[in-house]
Design a protein around this motif. Structure first.
Motif, PDB file in Angstrom:
ATOM      1  N   ALA A 257     -16.671  16.298  53.804  1.00 32.21           N
ATOM      2  CA  ALA A 257     -17.375  16.310  52.520  1.00 32.21           C
ATOM      3  C   ALA A 257     -18.221  15.061  52.296  1.00 32.21           C
ATOM      4  O   ALA A 257     -18.836  14.920  51.244  1.00 32.21           O
ATOM      5  N   ILE A 258     -18.259  14.141  53.276  1.00 32.57           N
ATOM      6  CA  ILE A 258     -19.044  12.916  53.089  1.00 32.57           C
ATOM      7  C   ILE A 258     -20.509  13.199  53.399  1.00 32.57           C
ATOM      8  O   ILE A 258     -20.839  13.937  54.332  1.00 32.57           O
ATOM      9  N   ASP A 259     -21.402  12.638  52.589  1.00 32.18           N
ATOM     10  CA  ASP A 259     -22.827  12.904  52.781  1.00 32.18           C
ATOM     11  C   ASP A 259     -23.512  11.737  53.497  1.00 32.18           C
ATOM     12  O   ASP A 259     -22.869  10.773  53.907  1.00 32.18           O
ATOM     13  N   HIS A 260     -24.838  11.818  53.627  1.00 31.51           N
ATOM     14  CA  HIS A 260     -25.583  10.815  54.388  1.00 31.51           C
ATOM     15  C   HIS A 260     -25.597   9.441  53.711  1.00 31.51           C
ATOM     16  O   HIS A 260     -25.892   8.434  54.342  1.00 31.51           O
ATOM     17  N   THR A 261     -25.267   9.396  52.428  1.00 29.03           N
ATOM     18  CA  THR A 261     -25.218   8.112  51.720  1.00 29.03           C
ATOM     19  C   THR A 261     -23.814   7.513  51.727  1.00 29.03           C
ATOM     20  O   THR A 261     -23.534   6.550  51.022  1.00 29.03           O
ATOM     21  N   GLU A 262     -22.922   8.119  52.513  1.00 27.82           N
ATOM     22  CA  GLU A 262     -21.524   7.692  52.623  1.00 27.82           C
ATOM     23  C   GLU A 262     -20.759   7.862  51.319  1.00 27.82           C
ATOM     24  O   GLU A 262     -19.823   7.119  51.026  1.00 27.82           O
ATOM     25  N   LYS A 268     -18.512  19.732  47.709  1.00 26.67           N
ATOM     26  CA  LYS A 268     -18.256  20.020  49.124  1.00 26.67           C
ATOM     27  C   LYS A 268     -16.772  19.887  49.441  1.00 26.67           C
ATOM     28  O   LYS A 268     -16.229  20.639  50.251  1.00 26.67           O
ATOM     29  N   LEU A 269     -16.133  18.902  48.809  1.00 26.52           N
ATOM     30  CA  LEU A 269     -14.696  18.700  49.015  1.00 26.52           C
ATOM     31  C   LEU A 269     -13.911  19.919  48.545  1.00 26.52           C
ATOM     32  O   LEU A 269     -12.999  20.397  49.234  1.00 26.52           O
ATOM     33  N   ARG A 270     -14.270  20.436  47.390  1.00 31.15           N
ATOM     34  CA  ARG A 270     -13.586  21.623  46.867  1.00 31.15           C
ATOM     35  C   ARG A 270     -13.800  22.829  47.770  1.00 31.15           C
ATOM     36  O   ARG A 270     -12.876  23.588  48.056  1.00 31.15           O
ATOM     37  N   LYS A 271     -15.035  22.997  48.221  1.00 29.20           N
ATOM     38  CA  LYS A 271     -15.342  24.136  49.085  1.00 29.20           C
ATOM     39  C   LYS A 271     -14.608  24.018  50.413  1.00 29.20           C
ATOM     40  O   LYS A 271     -14.060  25.007  50.931  1.00 29.20           O
ATOM     41  N   ALA A 272     -14.561  22.798  50.965  1.00 33.66           N
ATOM     42  CA  ALA A 272     -13.863  22.592  52.231  1.00 33.66           C
ATOM     43  C   ALA A 272     -12.369  22.883  52.087  1.00 33.66           C
ATOM     44  O   ALA A 272     -11.757  23.485  52.974  1.00 33.66           O
ATOM     45  N   ALA A 273     -11.785  22.455  50.973  1.00 36.91           N
ATOM     46  CA  ALA A 273     -10.359  22.712  50.725  1.00 36.91           C
ATOM     47  C   ALA A 273     -10.101  24.207  50.566  1.00 36.91           C
ATOM     48  O   ALA A 273      -9.122  24.747  51.088  1.00 36.91           O
ATOM     49  N   ARG A 274     -11.001  24.866  49.820  1.00 39.84           N
ATOM     50  CA  ARG A 274     -10.852  26.313  49.631  1.00 39.84           C
ATOM     51  C   ARG A 274     -11.000  27.063  50.957  1.00 39.84           C
ATOM     52  O   ARG A 274     -10.227  27.982  51.248  1.00 39.84           O
ATOM     53  N   ASP A 275     -11.981  26.668  51.768  1.00 37.54           N
ATOM     54  CA  ASP A 275     -12.181  27.312  53.070  1.00 37.54           C
ATOM     55  C   ASP A 275     -10.969  27.100  53.972  1.00 37.54           C
ATOM     56  O   ASP A 275     -10.542  28.012  54.692  1.00 37.54           O
ATOM     57  N   TRP A 276     -10.410  25.878  53.939  1.00 37.44           N
ATOM     58  CA  TRP A 276      -9.214  25.590  54.740  1.00 37.44           C
ATOM     59  C   TRP A 276      -8.059  26.500  54.330  1.00 37.44           C
ATOM     60  O   TRP A 276      -7.380  27.082  55.181  1.00 37.44           O
ATOM     61  N   TYR A 277      -7.861  26.627  53.025  1.00 37.75           N
ATOM     62  CA  TYR A 277      -6.748  27.449  52.544  1.00 37.75           C
ATOM     63  C   TYR A 277      -6.926  28.910  52.946  1.00 37.75           C
ATOM     64  O   TYR A 277      -5.986  29.573  53.405  1.00 37.75           O
TER      65      TYR A 277
END
Length: 457
Positions: A257-262, A268-277
């Motif tokens: 979920a980290i972007d180009h500005t660090e 993105k974090l929520r979506k990544a967690a939801r996709d993982w689940y």
């Protein structure tokens, strides 16, 4: 947790305070978005407290809890239980002054989240979705939203103050004011302006997630420490609670979920967690009954059981209430009504999944494999007051108070003995079928006992 009568007495006084101005739009949010989560009684208690504030006022008048009992037609235990629901979901803050013989409570009403905050909360919106279903959820989203236009094609032309008005310079303005005038402008020390209150989001205890373990597996090169802001940490706690994500699995989710500005993009974090689940659980969204006992509240983590009780504790710590119900049903998906009973207990009574497993196991073995709503809710309420947090504590309490629980079960049976002679005859006709079904259920219990290497009490 102490008994409710130690926390609250009818003679205790209270006064209602609002953290800010509450309006009709807040009422709609409470009615349509919060009420499904907290239930009608807690919702009614909030409205009752709100009604004690005069229009556009922040403070009500002092009153007693006895008068609240009469007004709400609830006993003190119910009022206490509904009050802590409001506290837990962020709608109420409670303060107490115990200097005098009669305690004085201040109930500070908190503004509900705005629709934008609620539907992007990452936890409350998921629970609401599972409670009301997709169609009702989409209808609620439409109710609290409106059409928008692309403002990027418009340029701002609003005039500033200095472009419109001509006046004294600020220093000249202050110097020409008398001391009396300045005192008139300033607010009295014991007064405050009426404002819109800051809505209180759901808070998750810090010990629910091991951030030290999370950081151990990630170097500062992967995720700069500045990226883990308080807002990001709060999001991680919520996502861990909602999707039952351990710190090791959370590392990859955070890094994705980290972007180009660090910086970490929370969406993105929520979506990544939801996709993982959904990847781990077959493209479904979580419910409370899918959760397992949190790691900090397990006593058999990385331990080899030495007794049958320890084997049972370990099993009940590692399994979800939904899976336990499935196992007890011989692998068949649990009835929706049973899941709803357990879901309500976990949300309303705030019992942890492992404790709920003990409750399910105990009740079904004592009641011919049936989940009696009234019976299980009574025991759950008792365990909540006892502040039971671990499987071990729940099992010990169940053993110590078996006779008391059996009395409750017998009272329920006696209270349900209604009907006439014809009804009894009809029951007798079904008796043979019942015996067959009971025999099958007993076999399932025996298999579960064999699986857990234990015997029922």
């Amino acid at each position: 947790m102490e008994q409710h009568w130690k926390e609250l007495l009818p003679v205790d006084r209270y006064i209602v305070k609002s953290s800010g101005y509450l309006n009709d739009y807040d009422r709609n949010i409470l009615t349509l978005l919060y009420q499904p989560l907290i239930g009608a009684k807690a919702f009614s208690l909030y409205l009752t407290l709100w009604s004690e504030l005069e229009q556009n006022r922040l403070w009500g008048s002092e009153s007693s809890h006895h008068s609240m009992m009469l007004l709400q037609q609830l006993n003190l235990k119910e009022i206490y239980n509904e009050r802590i629901k409001l506290e837990g979901i962020g709608l109420l803050k409670t303060f107490v002054n115990e200097k005098d013989e009669t305690r004085l409570f201040v109930y500070e009403l908190q503004s509900p989240l705005t629709p934008h905050e609620f539907f992007n909360d990452g936890m409350l919106n998921i629970y609401l979705y599972n409670l009301v279903g997709k169609n009702k959820f989409l209808k609620l989203k439409r109710f609290f939203s409106d059409a928008t236009i692309d403002m990027s094609v418009y340029k701002p032309i609003t005039k500033s103050f200095d472009q419109v008005f001509s006046s004294m310079k600020p220093k000249e303005m202050v110097s020409n004011l008398s001391q009396e005038a300045l005192q008139t402008i300033e607010l009295e020390p014991d007064q405050q302006f009426i404002t819109n209150g800051q809505a209180q989001s759901i808070s998750i205890n810090a010990d629910r997630f091991d951030f030290d373990l999370l950081f151990t597996g990630m170097s500062d090169v992967m995720i700069p420490s500045k990226s883990i802001t308080p807002k990001v940490k709060e999001a991680i706690k919520k996502l861990s609670f909602l999707y039952d994500i351990n710190p090791i699995d959370m590392q990859n989710i955070v890094m994705s979920a980290i972007d180009h500005t660090e910086n970490i993009d929370i969406e993105k974090l929520r979506k990544a967690a939801r996709d993982w689940y959904q990847f781990e659980n077959g493209n479904v969204l979580p419910t409370l009954t899918d959760r397992t006992q949190p790691i900090p509240y397990r006593v058999m983590t990385d331990q080899k059981p030495k007794t049958k009780d320890e084997e049972l504790i370990q099993q009940l710590e590692q399994i979800s209430p939904k899976q336990l119900l499935t196992d007890l049903s011989g692998g068949v998906e649990p009835p929706a009504v049973d899941l709803k009973i357990i879901e309500d207990i976990m949300f309303n009574q705030k019992l942890l999944p492992g404790v709920v497993n003990v409750l399910i196991y105990y009740v079904m073995l004592k009641t011919d494999m049936k989940l009696s709503k009234a019976y299980i809710e009574k025991i759950a309420s008792h365990w909540t007051r006892k502040n039971v947090k671990t499987v071990q504590e729940a099992m010990q309490l169940a053993k110590e108070e078996t006779r008391e629980y059996q009395k409750w079960a017998n009272q329920k049976k006696q209270g349900s003995k209604t009907g006439n002679y014809s009804a009894k005859k009809q029951t007798e006709k079904k008796d043979d079928d019942f015996q067959v079904e009971k025999s099958e259920l007993q076999e399932r219990v025996a298999k579960l006992k064999q699986l857990l290497n234990t015997e029922s009490e």
